[in-house]
Design a protein around this motif. Sequence first.
Motif, PDB file in Angstrom:
ATOM      1  N   MET B 110       3.873  -4.953 -10.353  1.00  0.00           N
ATOM      2  CA  MET B 110       2.330  -3.803 -10.695  1.00  0.00           C
ATOM      3  C   MET B 110       1.059  -4.423 -10.250  1.00  0.00           C
ATOM      4  O   MET B 110       0.266  -3.541 -10.094  1.00  0.00           O
ATOM      5  CB  MET B 110       2.831  -2.629 -11.512  1.00  0.00           C
ATOM      6  CG  MET B 110       4.389  -2.241 -11.981  1.00  0.00           C
ATOM      7  SD  MET B 110       4.751  -1.446 -10.106  1.00  0.00           S
ATOM      8  CE  MET B 110       3.936  -0.450 -10.388  1.00  0.00           C
ATOM      9  N   ALA B 111       0.515  -4.659 -11.588  1.00  0.00           N
ATOM     10  CA  ALA B 111      -0.830  -5.852 -11.199  1.00  0.00           C
ATOM     11  C   ALA B 111      -0.906  -6.133 -10.376  1.00  0.00           C
ATOM     12  O   ALA B 111      -2.155  -5.780  -9.716  1.00  0.00           O
ATOM     13  CB  ALA B 111      -0.778  -6.244 -12.412  1.00  0.00           C
ATOM     14  N   ALA B 112      -0.191  -7.063  -8.868  1.00  0.00           N
ATOM     15  CA  ALA B 112      -0.767  -7.142  -8.279  1.00  0.00           C
ATOM     16  C   ALA B 112      -0.310  -6.169  -7.000  1.00  0.00           C
ATOM     17  O   ALA B 112      -1.164  -6.593  -6.088  1.00  0.00           O
ATOM     18  CB  ALA B 112       0.240  -8.650  -7.442  1.00  0.00           C
ATOM     19  N   ALA B 113      -0.294  -5.168  -6.544  1.00  0.00           N
ATOM     20  CA  ALA B 113       0.263  -4.633  -5.604  1.00  0.00           C
ATOM     21  C   ALA B 113      -1.547  -3.510  -6.235  1.00  0.00           C
ATOM     22  O   ALA B 113      -2.135  -3.204  -5.165  1.00  0.00           O
ATOM     23  CB  ALA B 113       1.042  -3.214  -6.022  1.00  0.00           C
ATOM     24  N   ALA B 114      -1.829  -3.413  -6.926  1.00  0.00           N
ATOM     25  CA  ALA B 114      -3.119  -2.737  -7.802  1.00  0.00           C
ATOM     26  C   ALA B 114      -3.971  -3.885  -7.271  1.00  0.00           C
ATOM     27  O   ALA B 114      -4.388  -3.362  -6.460  1.00  0.00           O
ATOM     28  CB  ALA B 114      -3.029  -2.812  -8.974  1.00  0.00           C
ATOM     29  N   VAL B 115      -4.146  -4.780  -7.202  1.00  0.00           N
ATOM     30  CA  VAL B 115      -5.379  -5.681  -6.144  1.00  0.00           C
ATOM     31  C   VAL B 115      -4.937  -5.945  -4.720  1.00  0.00           C
ATOM     32  O   VAL B 115      -6.205  -5.929  -4.542  1.00  0.00           O
ATOM     33  CB  VAL B 115      -4.732  -8.017  -6.707  1.00  0.00           C
ATOM     34  CG1 VAL B 115      -5.450  -8.702  -6.074  1.00  0.00           C
ATOM     35  CG2 VAL B 115      -4.857  -7.627  -8.937  1.00  0.00           C
ATOM     36  N   LEU B 116      -3.721  -5.721  -4.743  1.00  0.00           N
ATOM     37  CA  LEU B 116      -3.575  -6.078  -2.965  1.00  0.00           C
ATOM     38  C   LEU B 116      -4.560  -4.302  -2.665  1.00  0.00           C
ATOM     39  O   LEU B 116      -5.052  -4.602  -1.194  1.00  0.00           O
ATOM     40  CB  LEU B 116      -2.559  -5.978  -2.328  1.00  0.00           C
ATOM     41  CG  LEU B 116      -2.112  -7.537  -2.206  1.00  0.00           C
ATOM     42  CD1 LEU B 116      -2.998  -8.425  -2.951  1.00  0.00           C
ATOM     43  CD2 LEU B 116      -1.143  -7.341  -1.490  1.00  0.00           C
ATOM     44  N   ALA B 117      -3.694  -3.393  -3.587  1.00  0.00           N
ATOM     45  CA  ALA B 117      -4.842  -2.191  -3.188  1.00  0.00           C
ATOM     46  C   ALA B 117      -6.444  -1.500  -3.008  1.00  0.00           C
ATOM     47  O   ALA B 117      -7.130  -0.767  -1.940  1.00  0.00           O
ATOM     48  CB  ALA B 117      -4.182  -1.041  -3.784  1.00  0.00           C
TER      49      ALA B 117
END
Lengths: 770, 155, 288
Positions: B110-117
Amino acid sequence: MSSVMKTTRDVRGIGLSIPRPDGPEKVTGRVQYVADIKPKGLLHAKLLRSPHAHARIVSIDASKARALPGVRAVLTAADIPELKRKAPTRAHAVLAIDRAVFAGQPVAAVAADEPSIAEEALDLIEVQYEVLKAAVDPLESMKPGAPPVADTGTEADTSEALAHSAVAMAKSDDNPAKAVNVSQTAHVKRGDVAKGFAESDVVIENTYRVPMVHQGYLEPHAVLAEWDSTGQLTLWASTQGSFNTRSEVADVLGIEENRIKVIPVECGGGFGGKIRALCEPITALLARATGRPVRYVMTRREELEAGMPAPQVIIRLKTGVKRDGTLMALEAETVLETGAFSGTVLAVAAVFLGSLYRWPAFDIKGSEVLTHKPSVAAYRAPVAPQTIFAIDSQMEQLARKLGVDSAEFRARHLSHPGEPMVNNQPWASMGAPEVLQKAAEHPIWKARAEWKASGGNGHGLRGTGLSLGGWLGGLQPTGATVRLNPDGTLAVLTGQVDIAGTNIALAQIAATAYGVDIEKVKITTGDTDVAPVTGLSAGSKTIYTVGVAVMQAAQDARKQTLEIAAGELEAAVQDLEIVDGRVVVRGVPDRGVTLASIGKKGNLYMSKIPPVLGSAHPAFTQQAPAFAAQIARIEVDPDTGEVKLHDFVTVQDVGKAINPLAVEGQMQGGAVQSLGMAMTEALTYDDRGRLTNPSLLDYRKLTAADLPNLETIIVEVPSPAGPFGARGVGEPPIIPAPAAIANAIHDATGCRLTELPLTPERIALALLAH
Amino acid sequence: MAKQILSFTVNDEPVDVLVQPYVTLLDALREDLELTGPKEGCGTGDCGACTVHLDGKPVASCLMLAMQARGHAVRTIEGLGAIGALHPLQDAFVRLGVPQCGFCIPGVLMAAAAVLAETKHPTEEDIRYGIAGNLCRCTGYTKMIAAISEAAAAR
Amino acid sequence: MRRFDLATPHNVDDCLKLLAERGTETKLVAGGTDLLPQMKNGLIHPARVIDLSGVPEVHVLAADDGRGVRVGAAVTARQLERDTRIQSAYPSLAESGALVGSIQVRNLATVGGNICNAAPSADMAPPLVALDAEAVIAGPSGRRRVPMAAFFTGVRRTVLAPDELLLEFSIPAPGPHSGGCYLRHTPRRELDIAVVGVASQLTLANGVCAKVRICLAAVATTPVRATAAERALEGQRPTPELIEQAATLAIEAAKPISDQRGSVEFRRHLVRVLTRRTLTTALARASA
């Protein structure tokens, strides 16, 4: 959709980097851990813990707690007649009877409809304590007159040492006026150290100190307990060894092992901290008292205050060498602080201090000391990181004093296979020289002078450090079975808890040993009712022992298969081979039968063909030591003492990398635990024995922002007895970093630090004093 | 203390659920909605295992009261992708052999998805800081960074 | 956590009414990043919690009629970290917000919570003090403004009465040729808490320091201004030598304790190091 690597025709799976099959479940959050399991009627448990490190329990009044609506049971020691008055191990000390011996020790237990209600119930339990003087510092606790910790008559508990790494060590014959809190001693010597030091040109003496650290698993201890109407107890446990858990719980509760089924649920990290039973007995007792399933999950605070950490280790080490580099003498006193119950691997320290390099004369004394703190358990290569911190730091300093290359100095004096360890047993086959050589050839090590020279001028102080350490490897008997299914696929059953991703490697082993592609193999981890007896997922021994069992069981199944096929094909077994799911006569590919047909026949009504069921249940005597070297390239902020880790390399001998992807993961994970011990982690206690940092804010584990990419280099020096030459992989990478970082700091700053963790404060103040 | 109605959106679905006022968002997701993907590793916001998205932003759900999510949109790991339709991050994590014990993984993803977003071309440093709030004890983070980089580059 | 009632007011007046009812057994929650850990540790057990997430007034983040900026009490650390106006005009505040916890915590943690929790190590306090901010407080008898330098009265103690609500911070525009910086020392890069924190803010006029503010965190019972250091710089050209002198003078304002996060000796040393570094950066920003 994920793509799993296919195997080749020639190599079924050994040596291939195959991702774990449970990857998809893990990345979608579908894997269940104990805290995710919610049966009907679930109750939540909380424990009331002693705030005092040492206190007499005068009285407990739980009446108000019992009266709180939503509370289903409150237990104190008075409610549990099974509790043994003298608890031989921590697991037996389910609830304090009349004395608390560490802050955080459970005194009462509650089961309630909601966790919040259980917490409120704890507030309502009135305990009267008479606070007693506590033994907090191990060096003080060793002295006669210190407040006694153990009940008289409690034996030093050596089960942990034996389970974890089979080191034969003579019990100490010395029996000095035994200080009351010294629970184990050891003493080994050879030659005449006084003469050795007298003849030395360079003598270095230091005291190295490593505090207690927590294993740091992300999932706190968790267990769900439920009894059925026939008196059978089922435990869903986060554990590294379901059979060990079963035995311990049976012993504590005084019931037969057959009355307990332990289901090993996915374990969110253990690293040695989940080998011994801890919360299972009290949770089982609450379940019995309420007649309902009860779940207990430790909070992080409870884990830090009342888990089973690694011991504090203090080593006074004195070493002497001649100007030409000849090693002369080594003298050491090691103190292992075990907390309130005995259980350290005392012998391991002596082995690594005196056996890694060739000391002609040594005198090593060890003491295990009790204190009023939570008792310890294993932590990934227990005592080895602390011991190597001492001996490797010392070797580095000796080399510098002599003006010689420190990697060459280590290589020159490294013990070789066949040479005696301190206990006079010969070193088994091991790849320490190869690992050290590979590390010394690394560009980062070779460029260390340039790196150091580039420091200053807008950069911090720059340095490089190297260290070498290893682990002897655990042994434990185990079993496995391999069945041929009616469709030609294989079903492998073990009881081995898959923490490190070993199941995929076991599948690779089974596939290769039997002769099918890896997609045809399913590994099942059975509970204690159905699986063959299995040892701990610890001691770096899963592949080394269970791998052998699986290999032998697969070979047994292959043999049975070929014998059946030989009958069908009227050929000799030695002329048959298994290719693409068929047993064929070598060189005559149309003369064959499918594995499926053999599997079906073994299951057919009225069939004369038996089912193929391969099994193996080996015990082991031969360890396979495994070594790792680590190199750290750092930059130190001279004003704040902060260390930036630019590069970090782990070189490790794994014998044979069954699954390189999994091996790399173990090396990288162990490296970060090692770096944490080196740089940021410590359980700190005040002078009354209470933990001052019971949260992850102040118990500092390294984050992704603190680290560089971790380079891994696999070396393969095959072990004689491991499957396909494999050695244990899990433990070696946690060992070298503390010395590597200390050596790097010395290189960068000229300051030699001997107390972990190597915090910015310690470095900055050392620089100020320099 | 009476239960209250929590009305919000979870993984794109509108939800009305009765919760105790004193439970955290993490507890409500896990116990009342049976979304056990987010985990409790510490309960005090120091480990990241409970990371979910609140209106697209990564938050420590153990530090929010469930009722504070009223009217908001929450996404858990269960809403990132499913077996058979994995999010590119999940797929990269599987192929590169990232998960070991797996406990930290939902939070990390979830943290990584936020970075990518947030960042079209995240550098290694962006990624390391983006998941610096997620502690992992098994992997050493290196393979995670590689997998997140790969998923970012593949877009 | 132990059980409690939860109130969810929709505006400031509702909130004040609730506070008036049961002031001392009541706690306000915004981000919850300090409150919930304290409740989980059993340090406090309020019978009622008031949730500010539905009160729009405390979420304001807007220019203050050209005189500066209004930062609502419930503005998050992450908002401060990322807001371009805060980054350019009040960089020390953006920097302090960026250092709190981790991203997952910063998306919840509020500047008001950080200030009202009033830990000596509160990161967002020194920048607010150094920027001469004022706290705007609502109470039963109306509103009042308190300069941030006077807001803290002790460890976890402020001038707020139990029936009052912190609404927002009013931060004046620093003016041309101004620069600020916040730095702290922590053992880890993230997820950590200040051993020492320093905010420096200065305004140049014709090459000399027209105004200097230096505020220290985690070295006293409250955030504290290093007034001797400020005086050494005021009206002077800020040369590296003078900055070094000021950094040494800053130690006088520090009365640190030794605890597990740092010893007295190390903290005093860090005060000098971080004061030097923040002054140097503030000066570079003021000169840009």
